[in-house]
Structures are given as structure tokens and as C-alpha cells.
Design a protein around this motif. Sequence first.
Motif, PDB file in Angstrom:
ATOM      1  N   ASN A 171      38.142  58.312-148.913  1.00 54.93           N
ATOM      2  CA  ASN A 171      38.474  58.167-149.146  1.00 54.93           C
ATOM      3  C   ASN A 171      39.020  56.750-147.823  1.00 54.93           C
ATOM      4  OD1 ASN A 171      41.313  59.438-147.727  1.00 54.93           O
ATOM      5  ND2 ASN A 171      40.636  60.807-150.072  1.00 54.93           N
ATOM      6  N   MET A 172      37.793  56.593-147.593  1.00 55.64           N
ATOM      7  CA  MET A 172      38.692  55.310-146.211  1.00 55.64           C
ATOM      8  C   MET A 172      37.914  54.026-147.046  1.00 55.64           C
ATOM      9  SD  MET A 172      35.536  55.760-143.629  1.00 55.64           S
ATOM     10  CE  MET A 172      35.320  57.732-143.445  1.00 55.64           C
ATOM     11  N   LEU A 173      36.948  53.889-148.294  1.00 55.45           N
ATOM     12  CA  LEU A 173      37.040  53.021-149.050  1.00 55.45           C
ATOM     13  C   LEU A 173      38.306  52.128-149.873  1.00 55.45           C
ATOM     14  CD1 LEU A 173      33.557  53.609-150.549  1.00 55.45           C
ATOM     15  CD2 LEU A 173      33.880  52.588-148.793  1.00 55.45           C
ATOM     16  N   THR A 174      38.486  50.127-149.929  1.00 55.37           N
ATOM     17  CA  THR A 174      38.982  50.445-150.351  1.00 55.37           C
ATOM     18  C   THR A 174      38.282  48.485-150.617  1.00 55.37           C
ATOM     19  OG1 THR A 174      39.276  48.107-147.943  1.00 55.37           O
ATOM     20  CG2 THR A 174      40.858  50.035-148.092  1.00 55.37           C
ATOM     21  N   ASN A 193      37.918  44.779-151.257  1.00 53.63           N
ATOM     22  CA  ASN A 193      38.719  43.552-150.005  1.00 53.63           C
ATOM     23  C   ASN A 193      38.298  42.300-150.795  1.00 53.63           C
ATOM     24  OD1 ASN A 193      35.841  44.173-149.935  1.00 53.63           O
ATOM     25  ND2 ASN A 193      36.270  43.284-148.109  1.00 53.63           N
ATOM     26  N   LYS A 210      44.925  47.815-152.788  1.00 53.25           N
ATOM     27  CA  LYS A 210      42.983  48.306-152.596  1.00 53.25           C
ATOM     28  C   LYS A 210      42.615  49.418-152.319  1.00 53.25           C
ATOM     29  CE  LYS A 210      44.210  44.314-148.907  1.00 53.25           C
ATOM     30  NZ  LYS A 210      43.545  43.472-148.748  1.00 53.25           N
ATOM     31  N   SER A 211      43.308  50.021-152.221  1.00 54.22           N
ATOM     32  CA  SER A 211      43.043  51.692-152.662  1.00 54.22           C
ATOM     33  C   SER A 211      43.113  52.897-153.326  1.00 54.22           C
ATOM     34  CB  SER A 211      42.339  52.068-151.223  1.00 54.22           C
ATOM     35  OG  SER A 211      43.446  52.822-150.070  1.00 54.22           O
ATOM     36  N   VAL A 229      24.177  55.668-152.455  1.00 51.87           N
ATOM     37  CA  VAL A 229      24.279  54.712-151.764  1.00 51.87           C
ATOM     38  C   VAL A 229      25.649  52.902-152.928  1.00 51.87           C
ATOM     39  CG1 VAL A 229      24.065  52.534-150.569  1.00 51.87           C
ATOM     40  CG2 VAL A 229      22.822  54.467-151.073  1.00 51.87           C
ATOM     41  N   PRO A 230      27.456  53.324-152.634  1.00 50.00           N
ATOM     42  CA  PRO A 230      28.140  52.656-152.941  1.00 50.00           C
ATOM     43  C   PRO A 230      27.529  50.535-152.440  1.00 50.00           C
ATOM     44  CG  PRO A 230      29.006  53.756-151.720  1.00 50.00           C
ATOM     45  CD  PRO A 230      27.919  54.747-151.311  1.00 50.00           C
ATOM     46  N   ASN A 231      28.040  49.935-153.498  1.00 57.90           N
ATOM     47  CA  ASN A 231      27.465  48.394-152.823  1.00 57.90           C
ATOM     48  C   ASN A 231      28.843  47.982-152.722  1.00 57.90           C
ATOM     49  OD1 ASN A 231      26.624  45.406-152.682  1.00 57.90           O
ATOM     50  ND2 ASN A 231      25.548  45.714-154.856  1.00 57.90           N
ATOM     51  N   MET A 232      29.339  47.629-151.862  1.00 57.77           N
ATOM     52  CA  MET A 232      30.490  46.869-151.643  1.00 57.77           C
ATOM     53  C   MET A 232      30.642  45.190-151.375  1.00 57.77           C
ATOM     54  SD  MET A 232      32.275  50.058-151.676  1.00 57.77           S
ATOM     55  CE  MET A 232      33.799  49.234-152.189  1.00 57.77           C
ATOM     56  N   LEU A 233      29.215  44.264-151.919  1.00 59.41           N
ATOM     57  CA  LEU A 233      28.788  43.539-151.149  1.00 59.41           C
ATOM     58  C   LEU A 233      30.092  42.382-151.895  1.00 59.41           C
ATOM     59  CD1 LEU A 233      25.540  43.403-150.231  1.00 59.41           C
ATOM     60  CD2 LEU A 233      27.349  42.965-148.778  1.00 59.41           C
ATOM     61  N   VAL A 286      35.560  35.827-151.924  1.00 62.43           N
ATOM     62  CA  VAL A 286      35.711  36.998-150.741  1.00 62.43           C
ATOM     63  C   VAL A 286      36.883  35.698-150.064  1.00 62.43           C
ATOM     64  CG1 VAL A 286      35.287  36.285-147.983  1.00 62.43           C
ATOM     65  CG2 VAL A 286      33.397  36.719-149.785  1.00 62.43           C
TER      66      VAL A 286
END
Lengths: 208, 121
Positions: free
Chosen positions: B7-10, B12, B19-20, B111-115, B121
Motif C-alpha cells: 500500500n505504501m510502495l511507489t 520512483n 507512481k502508485s 522481498v521486492p527489489n525496488m532498486l 534515476v
Amino acid sequence: MKLKQLEGLLGDLQQFSNPKVELEQYPTGPHIASRMLFTAENSYGDITDKVVADFGCGCGTLSAAASLLDAACVIGFDIDPQSLETATLNAEELEVEIDFVQCDVTKLELEGQIVDTVVMNPPFGTRKKGADMEFLSAAMKVASQAVYSLHKTSTREHIKRAALRDFNAKSAEVICELRYDLPKLYKFHKRKEVDIAVDLWRFEPRQN
Amino acid sequence: MRLIMHNMLTCNIKGVINKSPLRIEAEKVIKKEVDFNPDFLRHMLAKIEWKALVDGARSMGYTELPVHAPGIESDEPFLRKFHHALLELNLEEGSLVCQESGRKFPVNKGVPNMLLHEKEV
């Protein structure tokens, strides 16, 4: 749970097997971790039944402490996949639920006001200059109630000024001064162990 | 990954506006029981993006949540469903997809990888 019991459980956790110097990976010892979280809950009520985020969680020591103090939900954030694997194993060993996310905390954008408290032992900025401030800035954007963080005592005035002026802090208090015992972890360390004066800070963000 | 975190992940990535929430593509979901805490759940009700939770739960195979959250009174049967969706569904393997850019963030062993890659960037 008593402080001694908490400290004992945290002492059994696995730590970094191959610490990466460029990430400033140092374990948060059970002495500091237990006191940090115990104070956050007993003096301020910021842990039990709250949503707690651990920024730069490493092997998950602070996350584990938050879980053991009955946080409603604990989420650990770190950039390093090996640490996150160790953190996952630690959570399983302790039989606590912790969610983990692999990300760069300094580039993180989170939606909403779900996180109540951020706890962290951030890099001090000895490898990547300004890393400590970047972590603090990120934490202040995410926490809706409080941020607990460790910073070198030598940076005290600088941190206070930045928090109040630039990072939207309503208050910035040093709760106590601790000695951080660092064992010889890296080849460039000359002494067998050093201890560094660190401040445990509590910051309150302004309401958005 | 549980839906409270989702619910908080976006996303970026530079330039992305929407974004979400991230769409969930679930490959492996497991259920882990968590203690029921009605006070905490009532407190969370005001903070959760409801549609994102309903859609996320559906993607993970749980369709019992009402389309709209109840107004003032949230009774126990509702809270039990909310509890299950928010805290007991674990995405072990799958992806989180940015609705605007289509970028997939993998989820492995929960584990989500948001890198982001350098160019993003």
C-alpha cells in the motif's frame, strides 16, 4: 519483556558474514539495540502496536527488537541482498514476522502515512559523504510520529540544525549518549576495537 | 511482501507521475496467520488506500473484501476480512508493475527489489 531478556535474544542473531565497507556495514550490537528500542517504547510509546520501519536494516537487529516489543508491523529496508537474506533467517529463528524491501533508502518515496516510527543505525558518512544526512532526510519524510537514529556525538550541532531547519522536525532531542563498540571488522582497522561516542536521537516530524 | 507494505510502495522512476499503486502479478502466495488486533485495524482503516488493497488482494486470490470500506461502524466480520487481506497474505514470488511505465519490480522469497537502474534515476 525485560531489557535483559531482549538484549539476550538480540545477541543470538547472525551478523554480516562478508561486511561491505563501502556501505559502512557494522552490526548494531545487542546492548545498543535493546536500549534504543526499549526506550522508544517505555518512554514514548512508539513501538508496541505501531508500524515501524527500519532504514538500512542490515541483518535486521533493530527490526527484530521492534518485533519482540510487539510492533504491529515491522518493515526492514536495505540495499544489500546478502544482508536481507541474513535478516530473513534471523526473523525465522526468532519466529517473528518482518517484511523486507530491497531498495536505496535515500531514493525511496512512500505513499501515505502508514509508517508511525522509523528506527535506524544509518551510515555515519565516512565512506559516502553526507550519507547520514540523506538517511535522516528520508526518515523524516516517511515517519508520521517519530524517528530514532544514531549519529556520532561529534556531529551533534550540525544534525540538530539540519533537522529543525531542513528536514521538517518539530523537535530534535538527544535522548542519551552511548559508546558504540566496533570490533576490528575490516583490514584497514588498526586497533583491535574502538569505541565511538554516539548520540541516540529522537526526532518528531511536523504533521503534514 | 504483505499488502500493508504494498500500500505504501511507489515507482520512483524519473518522470513517472502515476507512481502508485503498483499492480501485482502473483506467482506464489502463502498465508501466514497473524494475531488479530482490532484496535490496530480500526486505526489503519483511515490510512489505507482502499482500492489498492482490494485490487492487491484480488491479485493474490482473495476476493472477500467489499469494494468500499464501511463508513462509521466496522464490525468484527469485516475486520477479520480486512485483517486477512492486510496482514496474512504473503507474496513470495511475482512482480510489482508500474501502471504508467510498465516497469516490473521482481519479488523473490517475499522481498521486492525496488532498486532502479542508473538511467531511471
